[in-house]
Design a protein around this motif. Structure first.
Motif, short mmCIF file in Angstrom:
data_model
loop_
_atom_site.label_atom_id
_atom_site.label_comp_id
_atom_site.label_asym_id
_atom_site.label_seq_id
_atom_site.Cartn_x
_atom_site.Cartn_y
_atom_site.Cartn_z
N ALA A 49 14.66 6.12 -8.36
CA ALA A 49 14.26 5.70 -7.10
C ALA A 49 14.41 4.20 -7.05
CB ALA A 49 12.67 6.24 -6.69
N THR A 50 14.70 3.35 -5.96
CA THR A 50 14.61 1.92 -5.88
C THR A 50 13.93 1.65 -4.53
OG1 THR A 50 16.94 2.20 -6.68
CG2 THR A 50 16.00 0.16 -5.66
N CYS A 51 12.94 0.61 -4.91
CA CYS A 51 12.21 0.32 -3.80
C CYS A 51 12.40 -0.84 -3.10
CB CYS A 51 10.75 0.03 -4.45
SG CYS A 51 9.87 1.63 -4.93
N ASN A 52 12.15 -1.15 -1.88
CA ASN A 52 12.06 -2.38 -0.98
C ASN A 52 10.68 -2.43 -0.37
OD1 ASN A 52 13.14 -4.61 0.24
ND2 ASN A 52 14.72 -3.59 1.48
N ASN A 53 10.18 -3.71 -0.70
CA ASN A 53 8.83 -4.05 -0.11
C ASN A 53 7.87 -2.84 -0.06
OD1 ASN A 53 7.56 -6.11 0.97
ND2 ASN A 53 8.74 -6.20 2.86
N GLY A 54 7.81 -2.07 -1.14
CA GLY A 54 6.82 -1.01 -1.25
C GLY A 54 7.20 0.34 -0.81
N PRO A 95 0.72 11.55 -9.61
CA PRO A 95 0.07 10.28 -9.50
C PRO A 95 1.22 9.12 -8.83
CG PRO A 95 -0.75 10.99 -11.28
CD PRO A 95 0.25 12.05 -10.91
N THR A 96 2.52 9.20 -9.55
CA THR A 96 3.31 8.38 -9.20
C THR A 96 3.87 8.69 -7.56
OG1 THR A 96 4.51 9.67 -10.68
CG2 THR A 96 4.77 7.04 -11.04
N PHE A 97 3.67 9.81 -7.35
CA PHE A 97 4.10 10.06 -5.67
C PHE A 97 3.26 9.40 -4.70
CE2 PHE A 97 5.69 14.56 -7.23
CZ PHE A 97 6.91 13.75 -7.60
N GLN A 98 2.05 9.22 -5.16
CA GLN A 98 0.95 8.55 -4.32
C GLN A 98 1.47 6.95 -4.10
OE1 GLN A 98 -2.74 9.78 -6.13
NE2 GLN A 98 -2.54 11.79 -5.17
N ASN A 99 1.94 6.46 -5.27
CA ASN A 99 2.23 5.21 -5.57
C ASN A 99 3.66 4.79 -6.39
OD1 ASN A 99 1.33 2.66 -5.06
ND2 ASN A 99 -0.12 2.60 -6.33
N PRO A 100 4.60 5.18 -5.46
CA PRO A 100 6.17 5.34 -6.20
C PRO A 100 6.40 3.95 -6.28
CG PRO A 100 6.28 5.93 -3.85
CD PRO A 100 4.74 5.78 -4.03
N CYS A 101 6.12 2.87 -5.69
CA CYS A 101 6.65 1.51 -5.76
C CYS A 101 5.30 0.54 -6.11
CB CYS A 101 7.22 1.14 -4.40
SG CYS A 101 8.68 2.04 -3.74
N SER A 102 5.55 -0.45 -6.77
CA SER A 102 5.09 -1.67 -7.07
C SER A 102 5.85 -3.00 -6.52
CB SER A 102 4.55 -1.83 -8.20
OG SER A 102 4.50 -0.86 -9.09
N SER A 156 0.82 -1.22 -0.14
CA SER A 156 -0.11 0.01 0.04
C SER A 156 0.97 1.14 0.02
CB SER A 156 -0.99 -0.03 1.26
OG SER A 156 -0.09 -0.16 2.31
N PRO A 157 0.73 2.08 -0.50
CA PRO A 157 1.34 3.46 -0.74
C PRO A 157 1.44 3.96 0.57
CG PRO A 157 -0.97 3.99 -1.56
CD PRO A 157 -0.75 2.44 -1.28
N ASP A 158 2.90 4.81 1.05
CA ASP A 158 2.85 5.20 2.10
C ASP A 158 2.81 6.72 2.07
OD1 ASP A 158 4.66 4.26 4.74
OD2 ASP A 158 5.04 6.13 4.08
N PRO A 159 1.89 7.20 3.30
CA PRO A 159 1.79 8.72 3.13
C PRO A 159 3.40 9.50 3.24
CG PRO A 159 1.18 7.68 5.13
CD PRO A 159 1.44 6.61 4.20
#
Ligand code: NAG
Ligand code: NAG
Ligand code: NAG
Ligand code: NAG
Ligand code: NAG
Ligand code: NAG
Length: 273
Positions: free
Chosen positions: A68-73, A52-59, A23-26
């Protein structure tokens, strides 16, 4: 056999229903939105940095944002290097609380290093080198106890090097060369003992006001004490000689005048023949 397969499929289905999609993180949203607002991107390198990507930067483990690199959302790495970015580093970057690596090196960023970075307690790499950052190095950055790398070379940072950095046990790269830092290099960094990594001249050079090991001792501004004393004595002697000469000349002129006057008087007093 068929039954176990079915069971497996059912359990997988159940899992996918009950495991929430990352889930996106505030906090990440606030971090990215504010960072994007504080920087300018004249070359349009951050094309897909959009609301829109800021609200959901990671899948999950994949990032939807360049750099940006994501780890577990959650965002765990930001690498915006060589992008000709201008503007400042938003203090809200501290809302990317899972950040382990922040590299904004080789841009044209100005302003200060936000003291709020101290809230990034997972930070291991901080590279803000080759920008135009000014102000002091915030001592509270030493709160990020996992820091391995602090690279701040080639900026316009002033003030002293925080001695608190000496307590960063994992620090293996430290580079503040080519800034405008001054004061004594903390022994906690210059003379680290035990297994702690030591830092040599290349970590500190290019800061005119910086002194102490591994650099040299304090330099008095430009001129050595001996030179200053010599200049003082020299100019004292010179003014003495000068004033003496002036007085002598004045006396002589006066003497001559008096002699002339006297001679005049004498001539006047001489009877006419
Ligand atoms: C972000 O950071 C600010 C300032 O540090 C803080 O007040 C705020 O609660 C944080 N979180 C969000 C979601 O904005
Ligand atoms: C954003 O750009 C990066 C790099 O060009 C790319 O890897 C990523 O897939 C893009 N994301 C979206 C959502 O377009
Ligand atoms: C910094 O960026 C410039 C272009 O913006 C590039 O020419 C230069 O090689 C880069 N320096 C490093 C150390 O990557
Ligand atoms: C920091 O960034 C610069 C420029 O991108 C790079 O040359 C340097 O190696 C980096 N520092 C570390 C310790 O990785
Ligand atoms: C730091 O170490 C150097 C070389 O080992 C030594 O000459 C110097 O006196 C030390 N300085 C301090 C403050 O301990
Ligand atoms: C200083 O240390 C670095 C590694 O931390 C090394 O690459 C460099 O050659 C050293 N420089 C000097 C002058 O000893």
């Amino acid at each position: 056999m068929r039954f176990t397969k079915l069971k497996l499929i059912i359990s997988l289905l159940i899992c996918s229903i009950f495991l929430p999609p990352s889930s996106p993180d505030p906090n990440d949203e606030s971090c990215l939105t504010n960072l994007f607002n504080s920087i300018q991107d004249p070359d349009h390198n951050l094309q897909n940095w959009t609301k829109p990507t800021f609200q959901n930067p990671c899948s999950g483990f994949l990032s939807n944002l360049v750099g940006a690199t994501c780890n577990n959302g959650r965002i765990y790495k930001l690498s915006l290097i060589n992008l000709n970015l201008h503007g400042t580093i938003s203090p809200f970057i501290s809302n990317c609380t899972n950040l382990q690596s922040l590299d904004l090196s080789n841009n044209s960023l100005t302003g200060i290093i936000p003291p709020d970075l101290r809230l990034l307690v997972n930070l291991a790499v901080l590279n803000l080198s080759s920008n135009r950052l000014s102000g002091d190095i915030p001592p509270t950055v030493a709160n990020c106890i996992y820091l391995n790398v602090i690279d701040l070379h080639e900026n316009e940072l002033t003030g002293t090097i925080p001695f608190q950095f000496g307590s960063l046990m994992r620090l293996s790269v430290f580079d503040v060369s080519n800034n405008k830092l001054s004061g004594l290099i903390p022994a906690s960094l210059g003379n680290r003992t035990g297994n702690l990594n030591r830092f040599n001249v290349s970590s500190f050079y290019g800061n005119k006001g910086l002194y102490g090991y591994p650099l040299g001792p304090m330099k008095s501004k430009g001129l050595s004490v001996v030179v200053i004393v010599a200049i003082g004595l020299g100019s004292g002697l010179l003014s003495l000689v000068l004033s003496f000469t002036v007085v002598c000349v004045w006396l002589r002129v006066n003497d001559k005048k008096m002699a002339d006057e006297q001679e005049g008087k004498i001539t006047q007093m001489m009877p006419d023949y």
